[in-house]
Motif scaffolding. Sequence first.
Motif, PDB file in Angstrom:
ATOM      1  N   ASP A 193       0.804  -1.214   0.000  1.00 40.87           N
ATOM      2  CA  ASP A 193       0.000   0.000   0.000  1.00 40.87           C
ATOM      3  C   ASP A 193       0.842   1.271   0.000  1.00 40.87           C
ATOM      4  O   ASP A 193       0.313   2.354  -0.217  1.00 40.87           O
ATOM      5  CB  ASP A 193      -0.952   0.005   1.202  1.00 40.87           C
ATOM      6  CG  ASP A 193      -2.180  -0.853   0.963  1.00 40.87           C
ATOM      7  OD1 ASP A 193      -2.729  -0.785  -0.159  1.00 40.87           O
ATOM      8  OD2 ASP A 193      -2.579  -1.598   1.867  1.00 40.87           O
ATOM      9  N   ARG A 194       2.122   1.152   0.247  1.00 38.96           N
ATOM     10  CA  ARG A 194       2.985   2.336   0.228  1.00 38.96           C
ATOM     11  C   ARG A 194       3.338   2.771  -1.184  1.00 38.96           C
ATOM     12  O   ARG A 194       3.655   3.944  -1.408  1.00 38.96           O
ATOM     13  CB  ARG A 194       4.265   2.073   1.024  1.00 38.96           C
ATOM     14  CG  ARG A 194       4.049   1.812   2.508  1.00 38.96           C
ATOM     15  CD  ARG A 194       5.269   1.218   3.174  1.00 38.96           C
ATOM     16  NE  ARG A 194       5.568  -0.111   2.622  1.00 38.96           N
ATOM     17  CZ  ARG A 194       6.554  -0.877   3.056  1.00 38.96           C
ATOM     18  NH1 ARG A 194       7.342  -0.458   4.012  1.00 38.96           N
ATOM     19  NH2 ARG A 194       6.751  -2.081   2.518  1.00 38.96           N
ATOM     20  N   THR A 195       3.306   1.835  -2.145  1.00 33.96           N
ATOM     21  CA  THR A 195       3.803   2.141  -3.482  1.00 33.96           C
ATOM     22  C   THR A 195       2.825   1.836  -4.609  1.00 33.96           C
ATOM     23  O   THR A 195       3.025   2.322  -5.731  1.00 33.96           O
ATOM     24  CB  THR A 195       5.091   1.333  -3.764  1.00 33.96           C
ATOM     25  OG1 THR A 195       4.790  -0.073  -3.708  1.00 33.96           O
ATOM     26  CG2 THR A 195       6.164   1.657  -2.727  1.00 33.96           C
ATOM     27  N   ASP A 196       1.772   1.052  -4.357  1.00 27.37           N
ATOM     28  CA  ASP A 196       0.972   0.510  -5.455  1.00 27.37           C
ATOM     29  C   ASP A 196      -0.420   1.107  -5.550  1.00 27.37           C
ATOM     30  O   ASP A 196      -1.306   0.525  -6.167  1.00 27.37           O
ATOM     31  CB  ASP A 196       0.887  -1.017  -5.335  1.00 27.37           C
ATOM     32  CG  ASP A 196       0.454  -1.670  -6.649  1.00 27.37           C
ATOM     33  OD1 ASP A 196       0.862  -1.175  -7.705  1.00 27.37           O
ATOM     34  OD2 ASP A 196      -0.296  -2.661  -6.599  1.00 27.37           O
ATOM     35  N   ASN A 197      -0.644   2.262  -4.933  1.00 31.78           N
ATOM     36  CA  ASN A 197      -1.924   2.954  -5.046  1.00 31.78           C
ATOM     37  C   ASN A 197      -1.721   4.256  -5.820  1.00 31.78           C
ATOM     38  O   ASN A 197      -0.987   5.134  -5.376  1.00 31.78           O
ATOM     39  CB  ASN A 197      -2.504   3.275  -3.668  1.00 31.78           C
ATOM     40  CG  ASN A 197      -2.907   2.036  -2.906  1.00 31.78           C
ATOM     41  OD1 ASN A 197      -3.944   1.446  -3.147  1.00 31.78           O
ATOM     42  ND2 ASN A 197      -2.060   1.626  -1.974  1.00 31.78           N
ATOM     43  N   ILE A 198      -2.359   4.363  -6.971  1.00 31.72           N
ATOM     44  CA  ILE A 198      -2.319   5.588  -7.771  1.00 31.72           C
ATOM     45  C   ILE A 198      -3.695   6.230  -7.679  1.00 31.72           C
ATOM     46  O   ILE A 198      -4.683   5.680  -8.175  1.00 31.72           O
ATOM     47  CB  ILE A 198      -1.973   5.291  -9.241  1.00 31.72           C
ATOM     48  CG1 ILE A 198      -0.707   4.434  -9.345  1.00 31.72           C
ATOM     49  CG2 ILE A 198      -1.857   6.599 -10.023  1.00 31.72           C
ATOM     50  CD1 ILE A 198       0.547   5.092  -8.819  1.00 31.72           C
ATOM     51  N   PHE A 199      -3.776   7.395  -7.021  1.00 29.48           N
ATOM     52  CA  PHE A 199      -5.057   8.054  -6.822  1.00 29.48           C
ATOM     53  C   PHE A 199      -5.316   9.080  -7.915  1.00 29.48           C
ATOM     54  O   PHE A 199      -4.392   9.713  -8.434  1.00 29.48           O
ATOM     55  CB  PHE A 199      -5.098   8.733  -5.453  1.00 29.48           C
ATOM     56  CG  PHE A 199      -5.128   7.776  -4.296  1.00 29.48           C
ATOM     57  CD1 PHE A 199      -6.301   7.155  -3.922  1.00 29.48           C
ATOM     58  CD2 PHE A 199      -3.968   7.486  -3.591  1.00 29.48           C
ATOM     59  CE1 PHE A 199      -6.331   6.258  -2.860  1.00 29.48           C
ATOM     60  CE2 PHE A 199      -3.981   6.596  -2.526  1.00 29.48           C
ATOM     61  CZ  PHE A 199      -5.164   5.979  -2.164  1.00 29.48           C
TER      62      PHE A 199
END
Length: 228
Positions: A193-199
């Motif tokens: 969740d630190r790197t793989d969420n693009i909002f």
Amino acid sequence: MKRSEINEIIRDADRFIQSFGYILPPFAYWSPAEMQARRDEIEGIVSARLGWDITDYGQGDFANLGLFLFTTRNGRAEDLARGSGMCYAEKIMISRHNQISPMHRHVVKAEDIINRGGATLAIEMFSSDAAGRIDPEAEVVVACDGLTKRLGPGEVLYLSPGESVTLMPGNWHKFWGEGGDVLIGEVSTVNDDRTDNIFQEQIGRFAEIEEDEDPLYLLVSDYEAWLG
């Protein structure tokens, strides 16, 4: 978010989860002091970031923009890259009535989102264009319990208890509880969740915490400060 608010969310979430017969693993109920005392034996928990996760996406409005999560298992990125080993993850989540989890996509993670009980889960979806942005014209093709569904751009998919959808990297989605609170299962590839969420919007993944009382249990975002 205030720590007192987080503590109360944890208590409410635990009651809601157990009301559906879902039982969290024993480490869920270890105090911060016990986590610290057992630090040498819990590297698997800490490094995989298993445990409690509560976010308001840094916006200070949890009731309307937020999500409760608990990660029960999570593999290693090295295994995923190699294509063998523990390549999967699992979470249990709660989306409250009309509480938005904002529009986002993943780069690596494929996931099944499962309505485990409660009200209806509403998911608004878009496809990505060649640059990874929202494509306002392309249809969205997803699998729902083995059946192919074709949705228009921005169309909302409604999942009743027991139903699920498989989202692939690049599927933009936001979701909320429709008509009440929803218990959500997530089964996915290895999760970071630190790197793989693009909002879609410039927002944060984790909450800023005001320490107005002691933590009931540590959040995954507490591990670095409390456990090193």
